[in-house]
Write a protein that holds these residues in place. Structure first.
Motif, PDB file in Angstrom:
ATOM      1  N   ALA B  94       0.861  -1.146  -0.020  1.00 51.28           N
ATOM      2  CA  ALA B  94      -0.055   0.000   0.059  1.00 51.28           C
ATOM      3  C   ALA B  94       0.886   1.268   0.034  1.00 51.28           C
ATOM      4  O   ALA B  94       0.505   2.106  -0.656  1.00 51.28           O
ATOM      5  CB  ALA B  94      -0.952   0.026   1.284  1.00 51.28           C
ATOM      6  N   GLU B  95       2.051   1.296   0.618  1.00 44.55           N
ATOM      7  CA  GLU B  95       2.889   2.332   0.852  1.00 44.55           C
ATOM      8  C   GLU B  95       3.595   2.630  -0.644  1.00 44.55           C
ATOM      9  O   GLU B  95       3.550   3.467  -1.092  1.00 44.55           O
ATOM     10  CB  GLU B  95       3.655   2.332   1.762  1.00 44.55           C
ATOM     11  N   LYS B  96       3.948   1.499  -1.304  1.00 44.91           N
ATOM     12  CA  LYS B  96       4.382   1.734  -2.669  1.00 44.91           C
ATOM     13  C   LYS B  96       3.486   2.348  -3.625  1.00 44.91           C
ATOM     14  O   LYS B  96       3.803   3.156  -4.085  1.00 44.91           O
ATOM     15  CB  LYS B  96       4.791   0.285  -3.172  1.00 44.91           C
ATOM     16  N   LEU B  97       2.219   1.828  -3.508  1.00 45.62           N
ATOM     17  CA  LEU B  97       1.021   2.405  -4.205  1.00 45.62           C
ATOM     18  C   LEU B  97       1.146   4.020  -4.053  1.00 45.62           C
ATOM     19  O   LEU B  97       0.833   4.800  -4.818  1.00 45.62           O
ATOM     20  CB  LEU B  97      -0.157   1.742  -3.901  1.00 45.62           C
ATOM     21  N   LEU B  98       1.228   4.359  -2.773  1.00 48.07           N
ATOM     22  CA  LEU B  98       0.880   5.674  -2.341  1.00 48.07           C
ATOM     23  C   LEU B  98       2.234   6.581  -2.638  1.00 48.07           C
ATOM     24  O   LEU B  98       2.038   7.801  -2.651  1.00 48.07           O
ATOM     25  CB  LEU B  98       0.523   5.798  -0.948  1.00 48.07           C
ATOM     26  N   GLY B  99       3.343   5.843  -2.595  1.00 48.85           N
ATOM     27  CA  GLY B  99       4.680   6.625  -2.940  1.00 48.85           C
ATOM     28  C   GLY B  99       5.044   7.274  -1.204  1.00 48.85           C
ATOM     29  O   GLY B  99       5.580   8.339  -1.106  1.00 48.85           O
ATOM     30  N   LEU B 100       4.813   6.578  -0.164  1.00 43.74           N
ATOM     31  CA  LEU B 100       5.105   7.234   1.046  1.00 43.74           C
ATOM     32  C   LEU B 100       6.454   6.798   1.399  1.00 43.74           C
ATOM     33  O   LEU B 100       7.137   5.610   1.181  1.00 43.74           O
ATOM     34  CB  LEU B 100       4.048   6.517   2.290  1.00 43.74           C
ATOM     35  N   GLU B 101       6.973   7.702   2.095  1.00 44.86           N
ATOM     36  CA  GLU B 101       8.441   7.460   2.769  1.00 44.86           C
ATOM     37  C   GLU B 101       8.201   7.168   4.172  1.00 44.86           C
ATOM     38  O   GLU B 101       7.703   7.923   5.081  1.00 44.86           O
ATOM     39  CB  GLU B 101       9.308   8.709   2.551  1.00 44.86           C
TER      40      GLU B 101
END
Lengths: 165, 402
Positions: B94-101
């Motif tokens: 999910a973080e990869k989808l959002l581009g979260l660091e």
């Protein structure tokens, strides 16, 4: 970390080893390509998936020796409705490529790749069971998750989450 | 090439030399509800057909009806022995989808808890596997240490098994005061516990007799049939996603990947026992180098605000209300995120259509593929070895059936 926009132009992507291998093998079979979030996706025509997998498995520059997963996405009600998704891993190159096959609702068959990787056995049965897609030449295409007498394919988008009552 | 099991059950006349034996689904040594249809000639297995689906609950379908953050508790319930690995794999996707660091401290705590999860899972495996083969005391020793790990999980997340401690954007909460000290105490003690297990088994002639040369798997078969994790590495394929395709900061840790060339039950046992030692060393490294800082990403639209902020700041209250009541939208796209779970390669394929609910969540679970290896291991072997082979591939039926 802002998301970079997806690249969908085959000309810009043709240096990616997996796509280069597929283009050199059969340009006509490659329908589209996408590079998004560091992942490579290539759409190939339904009839050529087995040959594409077999070619990538034995390719010398980008040997995808390992089949990670097969699954499916239902884009109901748009057409082509189904996309069968294959994830291939190259252990030597530490990279993977995603192959996709588009299927319209009138033509729900795709060649089985169990002859390329026997590990495709269970996941293809699962896609058959839950989405109703037939895999040609699969040695034992029967339901795997649902009971034998189950009607319908639960992971289709027109199947209600709570089931039919 | 591994050969496919052709599940033709011989019922024609003239073939009554052989017998069909039903094993499971309620059988203690199938580790869940696995049913095997075995065709045996005397004591020799001629054919085997695994029958699965008894635990199918349609988790993938249920995920499509939930907000992104509501999927996290579903992932615990696929594999009840390594909930943290499932949580991690999903939130990474999910973080990869959002581009979260993700801040470094959250990453290091994730690595530490994942290695504790690996130890937890391997301990259950070792205990039950030895129990299947008649070595009762190992089970008691393993569950003693497992209990300690479950207490650590309870301390950090409030739950012993269904932790749901990782959230999209970081951790649910700051680890409680005194938690790292307790983990440190456990990590200092645990290597001597592994010595205890090894004392009981590694040079035990009965254990060796039951496991050496049993249920062999060649490297070619392992790759062709999709085996991953210790099952693959015990057959001589040196591939570990933590080292070869690092995620969540594993590139900062030094560890060996145990590999064996023998491909038998004993080799798989040795690989996992050595992994126990490597895992506890990673836990030690994570404790020693634990960075300071926040445990949640700076993304107010995705991460729930702290309670204190929510009560004092209008903006935080609005975000809190919006995230809880209508979720957060995720840019359209698809990701395939894989991690090395205790059993092998676990991956989540998540497709987003730009709304607050995932369009499709698919789990690539290691047990599902490792189970396909079973027929090539036991065909032609004795019936008694079937139990050893099932134990050695360490399957969890919850994640096979989903």
């Amino acid at each position: 970390m802002a998301l970079a926009p997806a690249i969908t132009d085959i000309e810009l992507l043709k240096d990616h080893p997996a796509l280069a291998a597929l283009l050199a093998w059969n340009r006509a079979a490659v329908e589209a390509a996408k590079f998004d979030r560091d992942e490579m996706t290539v759409w190939v025509s339904a009839g050529s998936i087995r040959e594409a997998c077999s070619m990538l498995r034995d390719h010398k520059d980008f040997p995808c020796n390992f089949l990670e997963d097969i699954t499916c996405v239902d884009w109901y009600p748009s057409e082509p409705r189904f996309e069968v998704v294959y994830h291939l891993l190259s252990m030597a190159k530490k990279d993977r490529v995603r192959l996709k096959v588009k299927l319209t609702s009138g033509q729900l068959t795709v060649p089985s790749i169990t002859s390329v990787w026997p590990s495709a056995n269970f996941p293809e049965r699962e896609v058959f069971d839950l989405f109703g897609i037939r895999f040609e030449d699969h040695p034992y295409l029967r339901r795997i998750m649902m009971p034998e007498d189950w009607e319908g394919h639960p992971l289709r988008k027109d199947f209600p989450v709570e089931g039919y009552r | 090439m591994g050969n496919l099991t052709l599940p033709v059950i011989a019922t024609e006349p003239g073939q009554d030399r052989t017998m069909i034996l039903n094993m499971g689904p309620q059988h203690p040594s199938t580790h869940g509800v696995l049913r095997l249809v075995l065709e045996i000639d005397g004591e020799t297995v001629i054919r085997v057909l695994p029958d699965i689906g008894y635990l199918h609950t349609g988790i993938e379908k249920t995920c499509e009806a939930k907000f992104y953050q509501q999927v996290v508790p579903m992932t615990d319930r696929i594999d009840y022995l390594c909930p943290m690995s499932n949580n991690l794999c999903y939130v990474l996707a999910a973080e990869k989808l959002l581009g979260l660091e993700i801040p470094p401290k959250a990453q290091w705590v994730r690595v530490m808890l994942n290695e504790l999860t690996r130890i937890n899972s391997h301990l259950v495996w070792l205990g039950t596997h030895a129990l299947d083969m008649g070595a009762m005391s190992v089970f008691l020793y393993c569950f003693r240490e497992r209990e300690d790990i479950l207490r650590l999980f309870e301390m950090v997340s409030g739950q012993r098994m269904m932790t749901s401690y990782f959230r999209i954007g970081g951790l649910a909460l700051e680890p409680p005061i005194g938690f790292f000290e307790r983990v440190k105490k456990f990590a200092d003690r645990f290597p001597t516990n592994v010595d205890e297990y090894e004392n009981l088994l590694t040079n035990n002639p009965i254990w060796k007799g039951r496991t050496k040369g049993v249920a062999r798997l060649t490297a070619e078969d392992a790759i062709a049939l999709g085996a991953t994790g210790p099952t693959l590495r015990a057959s001589g394929v040196d591939f570990d996603l933590r080292r070869d395709m690092p995620y969540t900061g594993y590139e900062n840790f030094k560890f060996k990947v145990p590999v064996s060339q023998d491909g038998d039950v004993y080799a798989r046992y040795m690989c996992r026992v050595q992994e126990l030692r490597e895992s506890i060393s990673i836990v030690g490294q994570a404790l020693a180098g634990m960075p300071e800082g926040p445990v949640k990403a700076d993304a107010p639209k995705v991460v729930l605000p702290d309670r204190e902020q929510m009560k004092t700041q209008m903006e935080a209250l609005i975000y809190h209300f919006k995230i809880v009541s209508e979720g957060f939208t995720v840019p359209a796209g698809e990701v395939y995120q894989s991690i090395e779970s205790p059993r092998g390669e676990m991956a989540y394929y998540v497709v987003s259509d730009g709304t607050a609910k995932p369009y499709r969540v698919h789990m690539r679970t290691p047990s599902y593929f490792n189970l396909q290896v079973l027929p090539s291991m036991i065909v032609g072997r004795l019936l008694a070895d079937v139990v050893a082979a099932i134990g050695s591939i360490d399957i969890v039926l919850g994640e096979i059936d989903r």
